[in-house]
Design a protein around this motif. Sequence first.
Motif, mmCIF file in Angstrom:
data_model
loop_
_atom_site.group_PDB
_atom_site.id
_atom_site.type_symbol
_atom_site.label_atom_id
_atom_site.label_comp_id
_atom_site.label_asym_id
_atom_site.label_seq_id
_atom_site.Cartn_x
_atom_site.Cartn_y
_atom_site.Cartn_z
ATOM 1 N N SER B 51 6.490 28.324 11.117
ATOM 2 C CA SER B 51 7.040 28.780 12.384
ATOM 3 C C SER B 51 7.369 30.276 12.299
ATOM 4 N N HIS B 52 7.776 30.725 11.123
ATOM 5 C CA HIS B 52 8.050 32.156 10.963
ATOM 6 C C HIS B 52 6.757 32.964 10.957
ATOM 7 N N VAL B 53 5.732 32.381 10.352
ATOM 8 C CA VAL B 53 4.428 33.038 10.386
ATOM 9 C C VAL B 53 3.956 33.165 11.840
ATOM 10 N N ALA B 54 4.188 32.102 12.599
ATOM 11 C CA ALA B 54 3.807 32.138 14.010
ATOM 12 C C ALA B 54 4.579 33.237 14.742
ATOM 13 N N PHE B 55 5.840 33.419 14.367
ATOM 14 C CA PHE B 55 6.633 34.488 14.970
ATOM 15 C C PHE B 55 6.031 35.855 14.627
ATOM 16 N N GLY B 56 5.674 36.025 13.351
ATOM 17 C CA GLY B 56 5.056 37.282 12.934
ATOM 18 C C GLY B 56 3.773 37.542 13.708
ATOM 19 N N ALA B 57 2.970 36.485 13.855
ATOM 20 C CA ALA B 57 1.704 36.621 14.576
ATOM 21 C C ALA B 57 1.952 36.986 16.031
ATOM 22 N N MET B 58 2.997 36.410 16.592
ATOM 23 C CA MET B 58 3.334 36.694 17.982
ATOM 24 C C MET B 58 3.716 38.159 18.149
ATOM 25 N N ALA B 59 4.503 38.651 17.178
ATOM 26 C CA ALA B 59 4.907 40.052 17.217
ATOM 27 C C ALA B 59 3.681 40.954 17.188
ATOM 28 N N LEU B 60 2.754 40.593 16.303
ATOM 29 C CA LEU B 60 1.515 41.361 16.168
ATOM 30 C C LEU B 60 0.750 41.346 17.491
ATOM 31 N N GLY B 61 0.657 40.166 18.090
ATOM 32 C CA GLY B 61 -0.052 40.014 19.354
ATOM 33 C C GLY B 61 0.579 40.866 20.449
ATOM 34 N N THR B 62 1.897 40.866 20.511
ATOM 35 C CA THR B 62 2.603 41.645 21.529
ATOM 36 C C THR B 62 2.305 43.129 21.370
#
Lengths: 238, 282
Positions: B51-62
């Motif tokens: 879930s934290h990796v997903a958060f990191g990926a989301m940040a990258l996407g943003t």
Amino acid sequence: MALFTCQNVTVGYEGKAVAKNLNFAINSGDYLCIVGENGTGKSTLLKTLCKLKSPMDGNILTGENLKGADVGYLPQQTELQKDFPATVKEIVQSGCLNKMGMRPIYNSTEKKMAKDAMEKLGIDVLAKKCYRELSGGQQQRVLLARAICAAQKVLFLDEPVTGLDPKVTEELYNLIENLNKNGLTVVMVSHDIDAAVKYASHVLHISKNKYFYGTTQEYLSSKAFTLFNNEKGTNCHE
Amino acid sequence: MSNIIDTLALYMGYPFVRYALVVGILIALCSSLLGVTLVLKRMSFIGDGLSHVAFGAMALGTVLNFTDNMLIILPITTITAVVLLKSSQNAKIKGDAAIAMLSVGALALGYLVLNVFSKSANVSGDVCSTLFGSTSILTLVAFEVKLCIVISIIVIAVFIFFYHKIFAVTFDEDFVKAVGVPANLYNTLIAVIMALIIVLAMNLVGSLLISALIIFPALSAMRIFKSFKGVVICSAVISVFCAVTGILISILASTPVGSTIVCADIIMFLLFSIIGRAKEGV
């Protein structure tokens, strides 16, 4: 051709070889006991024969068209299983997994197989009981029943009697002997050398840097057996 | 009482509330199904790490200005899940340490990237809502709801179709491998489903609380039920019930959705623990 032919097989774990240059064959109908001290690679060899590991060196040839689906395996119990919420029936049925292919549910043949296996081992009355609430001997029977469901030709057993009392041990050995008499090839890792010479047709004794392989008769008159028996006398506190 | 019903009826009139309920129920159902396997395989922490990796990926996407963050979150999380599961079997760094490292690393990098590059005026607000999912479930659009429905159906179908295999792999991986069944294939399947669920659940409870959604219903069910099937069914029921209750309470009491659902799960766990104890005592 033999079911398994090991040619100069070396097994080990984490890059360290434990049993080196083993040459032996397992024929259909054999009852092979693998004995030896701790750390000599008995269980590792068994795992290698089950294809859970690959040998570090050498070849293991399989014959008689042996497939994964012909093999049954009784592993040592893991910590994880001790509090697993599953009924006896669920676990025994999972032994039929290697026959169902992509089919999502067990068919009537497989259900009957599981039922027969439970009856054979006298655990059919426990079918709805939870695995974690059983005694050690009962749990071992459940795992053996599962292994029987999976085994068409070969049954691999990894120290099946560990932690069981003498009476239950005796019963389990008799069950395994019966399975072997009915045509199943049995390969068992054991600490119990007395049982090995009593029940097995062949013995593989692994010790540091050397090993013995032969029929039980040959083993009884071999150096390895005498040596081991003497050592046992001096190391009994181990 | 009639007051509450009136209020609820009023809210039900809004599409976003209906969306939230549909998505909430589906995610709760999916996460509880897989939760049983993860808890029993001693892998509950993988959910947290992912879930934290997903958060990191989301940040990258943003930051990279992706029109749809899903396009980057989904593949990154899935790949990480597969790699984590594979490496936990034979790695120099032990499984739990690898997960902890990845989890904290992704969290830190994600926050850093957002802080440095984000054009948003309210970075901490954004981060807070992604981590705790405070509002995102109430801002779902029709497309996201459809996506959620499709992924949920896939997850549930895969779970039912492979139910017996998943059980066997969970109970004893070595046995499954030894008897000639491709256990690694099923492990990979579990990893992929897990990643899908986590990405989905980010919308509902936010990335920090996903583990709760995965772990609590399974643990509650295990207090009482003794068969694998019983545990799976019970944890699905608990999870859906808690999600619905949590969402309704959060609407009525204006509390954050994610935390309210998790609170319902905690209460349920305590309840089941007490019942389990009492049953054992008898």
